[in-house]
Design a protein around this motif. Structure first.
Motif: not given
Lengths: 444, 295
Positions: A279, A282, A306-307, A309-310
Motif C-alpha cells: 500500500p 507502507t 516490507i510487512g 497484514n493480508s
C-alpha cells in the motif's frame, strides 16, 4: 487585466488590515500536506532581545504563535482536485493552528504550487513628461509593457518590476527622483491557470477566511531557502514537493523565472508501491526510513521487512534490500531532476555566471540527492532549508516547510508588484479629477 | 503518514471538524465572545442572587436585621466599651462643667461616640481653649484640656468677668477680691483692645500701686484710672509712649502726688493738666502774687 489589478489591490488592502490587527495566517496547500502558521505581528519595539533570537535579517517583527500540519486531501499535482476534501483539510489545519494560537484568524495568505505557472519577461518604455521620474511615471511605464496574449483562462499571479533603465543607464532598482528623458522597465510576470486559482480561493472562502494574498510556492520557497547572496548573484531554488517540483530563479533579489514540474515525491512513493506491491502508506514509510539514491555495497546487505497484514504468511514476510529500493527510486529522481534541468535550460539558466542551485522541499531529504543533483544539474548544488523564524515549532523547521516559511516572509515584506504602484491616469477613470486639476494648472 | 496496518483503520473517523463545529470554534475564539463568556455568567449569577434577596420584603429585612445584629454584637464587645470619663489639665470647676456638657451614659461603645462633635462641645465651654479627646485602651474617655488663662478682669454692668489674652471670656467672678492679682479693665470695647491694655499695664509697672484700672473710652482710647480719682487720658495712638511720658513726669516732677485730677495726653505736643480745687486756688494765688510783685 483591470479586474486582476483590482483583485490584487483588494488583497493588498486586506493584508494591510490584517497587519493592523496583528494576526495573519498563512496556508500552504500542498500535495502531500497542508500547513498553517498563525503569525502575530508585534512590531519591532515589542520584540524582546533577551529571548536570545537576533533580528533575523529584519524578519523578526513577527512571531509564529500557532502551527499545524495535516495530511493533504484532494490535491493532485498541486491543484485542487476534490474541493470538499481540500476544504476539510484546510478546516482541520486552520482550527488546530487557531487552537494553538488561542486566537481567531480571519485573514489568510495562501500559496499555489501547481496551476501550470508560466513566466513572461515583459518590457516597456515611455518618454517622461517632466524632468524627474515620479510614481506616476513608474505606473505609466509598467502599463506600457506590452503584455502578450496570456491564453484563455490564465491570470497573472506575480508581476515584479525587475529593472528600470533611464536613457543609457540600466540596472536601476528605484528610479524615482532620477532625471532623464526615456524610461524603460523590465517586468517579470507569472501567470497561472485561473480555474486552479479560483478553486483555492473558493476553498478558503468556504472556510470563512479572507484571502489577503496569494503567491506561487516556487517563489516563496526561493525567498526562504536562498540566502541573500544567492538571491542577489543568481541562483535557482528547486522545491521538491509531493506532487510538483517548483523551480524558481532569482537574480538581483528578484525572481526572474518560475516553473513547476508536475512530478514529485508522491510519484516515487507510487513507484515503490507498485514495484513492491505494498500500500501507498507502507511505501511512503519505506521511502522515508530507508530511501536513497546512491547505492553502496553495504546497501545490498541491508534487508528491509516490507510487512503487510493480508493473512498470507509468505506475502506478509516479504523483504527487500536497500539496494533494490534505491534501484526503484533513483530512476524517478533522475527523471524529476532531468525535467528540472530542462526547465532551467529553457529559462537560460546556463547563461548566468556560476549560479548556485539550492534544493529544498520535503523531497530534498532523500539521502544522496545532492550528489545526484550535482551530476545532473551542474556544480554548486546545496541542500537548503528555510531560514529560521521566531516561534516556529521544531517540527515545522524542516525543508518541507520552505514554502510555508517563505510565505511568512512574503506576508511581512512583500516585494513591490505592478499593482503596488500608482495607476496611471490614462487607464483609470477615477483619476480624472487629478487630470482636471492638472489641466487647470497647465492652462491658468 | 498513515500507519502500516491500513486494514483496521478503514472506518476511522474523519479528523476534519464539521463546518458547524469549525464555525463554533471560531466563534468561541472571537475576543469579544471570550470576554463575554468569562465575565457574563458570574455577573449574571451575582445579579440574580442580589435580586433574589432584594426583591422580597421579608428576605430584605431578614438580611438587614442579621447584619445589624452582627454589627451590634461586634461593636459591643468589651474591647470597645468605654466606662468612664477623665478630664485632665482642668481645674475642678472646669472639669465639672465639662462633665456636665458631655451627656454620655456609661458604659457606651466607642463606635457610638462622635468624638469630633464631643470635642466641639467641649471647646465651646468658655474656659477651654483646646481639647483633645481620646479613648484609651483601658476603656476610658480621656479629655485632655488646655484651659484658657485669664489675664484681666473686665467689669461689666452686671458683674465681673475674667478674660484671656485674646479677649475671650474665661469665667465670671463674684468679687474683685477673688482675683486681686488680675488687672481691671472696663468700658465698651475693652475686650477687643485687650492686647493694648496688657501693654499699658506692663508699662504702668512703676506706678502699679496707684493704678486701679483701665477704662475704654468711646471704644477708641484708654483712660488710666488711678486711686484718688486721678485719671490719665491716653491718646488713640502711641498710648504706651504717652503713659511712659506721664510716668517719667511722675517720677521726676512728682506729678501724680500733686493736686492733679486729670493728665490729658491726647494732644501729642503737650500734656494738659486739670487741677483740683486746692491746686487751682494755689495757682491763682501764685499768679496774683507774681503779677503784684511785678507792679
Amino acid at each position: 487585466m483591470n479586474q486582476l489589478y483590482d483583485n490584487q489591490r483588494a488583497m493588498r488592502n486586506m493584508r494591510k488590515a490584517a497587519l493592523q490587527r496583528g494576526l495573519i495566517a498563512i496556508l500552504d496547500v500542498g500535495t502531500s500536506k497542508v500547513a498553517c502558521l498563525v503569525l502575530r505581528f508585534d512590531g519591532p519595539d515589542r520584540f524582546r532581545a533577551e529571548d536570545g533570537v537576533g533580528s533575523l535579517a529584519g524578519q523578526a517583527q513577527y512571531r509564529v504563535i500557532g502551527a499545524s500540519t495535516t495530511r493533504s486531501r484532494g490535491v493532485r499535482f498541486g491543484d485542487i482536485d476534490a474541493m470538499q476534501e481540500t476544504e476539510r483539510a484546510i478546516r482541520t489545519v486552520v482550527q488546530s493552528a487557531q487552537k494553538m494560537a488561542g486566537e481567531r484568524v480571519d485573514h489568510v495568505i495562501a500559496c499555489l504550487s501547481g496551476a501550470r505557472p508560466r513566466s513572461y519577461g515583459l518590457a516597456g518604455d515611455i518618454m517622461l513628461d517632466g524632468d524627474v521620474v515620479t510614481d506616476q511615471d513608474i505606473g505609466r511605464v509598467l502599463a506600457a509593457c506590452d503584455v502578450p496574449d496570456l491564453g484563455e483562462g490564465r491570470e497573472a499571479l506575480h508581476a515584479h518590476p525587475i529593472n528600470f533603465s533611464l536613457d543609457q543607464r540600466s540596472g536601476l532598482t528605484d528610479p524615482r527622483g532620477h532625471s532623464g528623458n526615456k524610461m524603460s522597465a523590465d517586468l517579470h510576470m507569472l501567470t497561472v491557470e485561473k480555474s486552479a486559482l479560483q478553486n483555492l480561493v473558493h476553498c478558503i472562502r468556504r472556510c470563512d477566511l479572507e484571502l489577503a494574498g496569494i503567491a506561487s510556492s516556487a517563489y516563496v520557497a526561493g525567498i526562504s531557502s536562498l540566502i541573500e547572496d544567492e538571491q542577489k548573484l543568481g541562483a535557482a531554488c528547486i522545491d521538491m514537493g509531493g506532487g510538483t517540483t517548483g523551480v524558481s530563479i532569482f537574480l538581483k533579489n528578484h525572481m526572474i523565472y518560475a516553473d513547476s514540474v508536475r512530478m514529485g515525491g508522491d510519484l516515487i512513493t507510487h513507484d515503490i508501491s507498485k514495484c513492491l506491491g505494498v500500500p501507498e502508506a507502507t511505501a511512503e514509510r519505506i521511502k522515508t526510513f530507508y530511501g536513497g539514491v546512491v547505492a553502496t555495497s553495504l546497501d545490498d546487505r541491508e534487508v528491509i521487512e516490507i510487512g503487510g497484514n493480508s493473512g498470507d504468511w509468505h506475502h506478509d514476510r516479504r523483504s527487500v534490500t536497500r539496494a533494490e529500493l534505491i534501484g526503484i527510486m533513483r530512476p524517478r529522481v533522475e527523471e524529476i531532476l532531468e525535467e528540472v534541468k530542462d526547465s532551467l535550460d529553457a529559462a537560460g539558466f546556463d547563461s548566468l555566471h556560476n549560479p548556485a542551485i539550492v534544493l529544498t522541499g520535503g523531497g530534498r531529504q532523500i539521502p544522496g540527492l545532492d550528489e545526484l543533483a550535482t551530476r545532473i544539474l551542474g556544480t554548486q548544488v546545496r541542500l537548503g532549508g528555510p531560514m529560521r523564524v521566531s516561534g516556529l515549532p521544531q517540527a515545522a523547521t524542516g525543508p518541507a516547510f520552505a514554502a510555508a516559511v517563505g510565505l511568512t516572509m512574503f506576508a511581512a515584506h512583500p516585494q513591490d508588484e505592478w499593482w503596488d504602484f500608482e495607476v496611471p491616469d490614462t487607464i483609470y477613470p477615477a483619476r480624472s479629477l487629478r487630470r482636471a486639476v492638472k489641466w487647470f494648472k497647465d492652462n491658468w | 503518514m498513515r500507519s502500516m496496518s491500513s486494514r483496521g483503520n478503514q472506518h476511522r473517523r474523519d479528523p476534519a471538524p464539521s463546518r458547524w463545529s469549525y464555525r463554533y470554534e471560531r466563534w468561541m475564539l472571537t475576543p469579544a465572545y471570550r470576554r463575554l463568556f468569562r465575565v457574563g455568567p458570574p455577573v449574571v449569577l451575582a445579579a440574580c442572587a442580589v435580586a433574589f434577596v432584594a426583591l422580597d420584603e421579608g428576605r430584605r429585612t431578614y438580611v438587614t436585621d442579621h447584619v445589624n445584629e452582627w454589627v451590634d454584637a461586634f461593636q459591643h464587645r468589651p474591647e470597645f466599651m468605654v466606662a468612664e470619663l477623665t478630664v485632665e489639665g482642668a481645674s475642678d470647676r472646669l472639669a465639672t462643667e465639662i462633665v456636665a456638657a458631655l451627656p454620655i451614659e456609661f458604659p457606651i461603645s466607642s463606635f457610638d461616640m462622635d468624638l469630633p462633635a464631643m470635642r466641639t462641645t467641649v471647646e465651646q465651654i468658655a474656659g477651654v481653649e483646646k481639647a483633645i479627646l481620646r479613648v484609651t485602651s483601658a476603656g476610658a474617655l480621656e479629655v485632655d484640656v488646655t484651659p484658657r488663662v485669664p489675664v484681666a478682669i473686665w467689669r461689666l454692668d452686671d458683674g465681673l468677668r475674667m478674660i484671656d489674652g485674646e479677649g475671650n471670656f474665661v469665667a465670671s467672678v463674684q468679687a474683685r477680691s477673688e482675683r486681686p492679682e488680675l488687672p481691671l479693665i472696663a468700658g465698651d470695647g475693652a475686650k477687643e483692645a485687650i492686647n493694648e491694655a496688657m501693654a499699658l499695664f506692663a508699662a504702668a509697672a512703676p506706678i502699679k500701686d496707684k493704678v486701679r484700672g483701665l477704662v475704654r473710652m468711646g471704644e477708641r482710647r484708654w483712660d488710666v484710672v488711678l486711686d484718688g480719682d486721678q485719671r490719665i487720658m491716653l491718646p488713640e495712638r502711641n498710648a504706651v509712649t504717652a503713659l511712659e511720658r506721664v510716668i517719667v513726669m511722675a517720677q521726676t516732677q512728682d506729678l501724680l502726688r500733686r493736686d492733679v485730677q486729670v493728665v490729658d495726653m491726647r494732644n501729642d505736643d503737650r500734656p494738659t493738666l486739670k487741677l483740683g480745687i486746692t491746686g487751682t486756688e494755689e495757682m491763682r494765688r501764685l499768679n496774683a502774687a507774681l503779677s503784684g510783685a511785678g507792679k
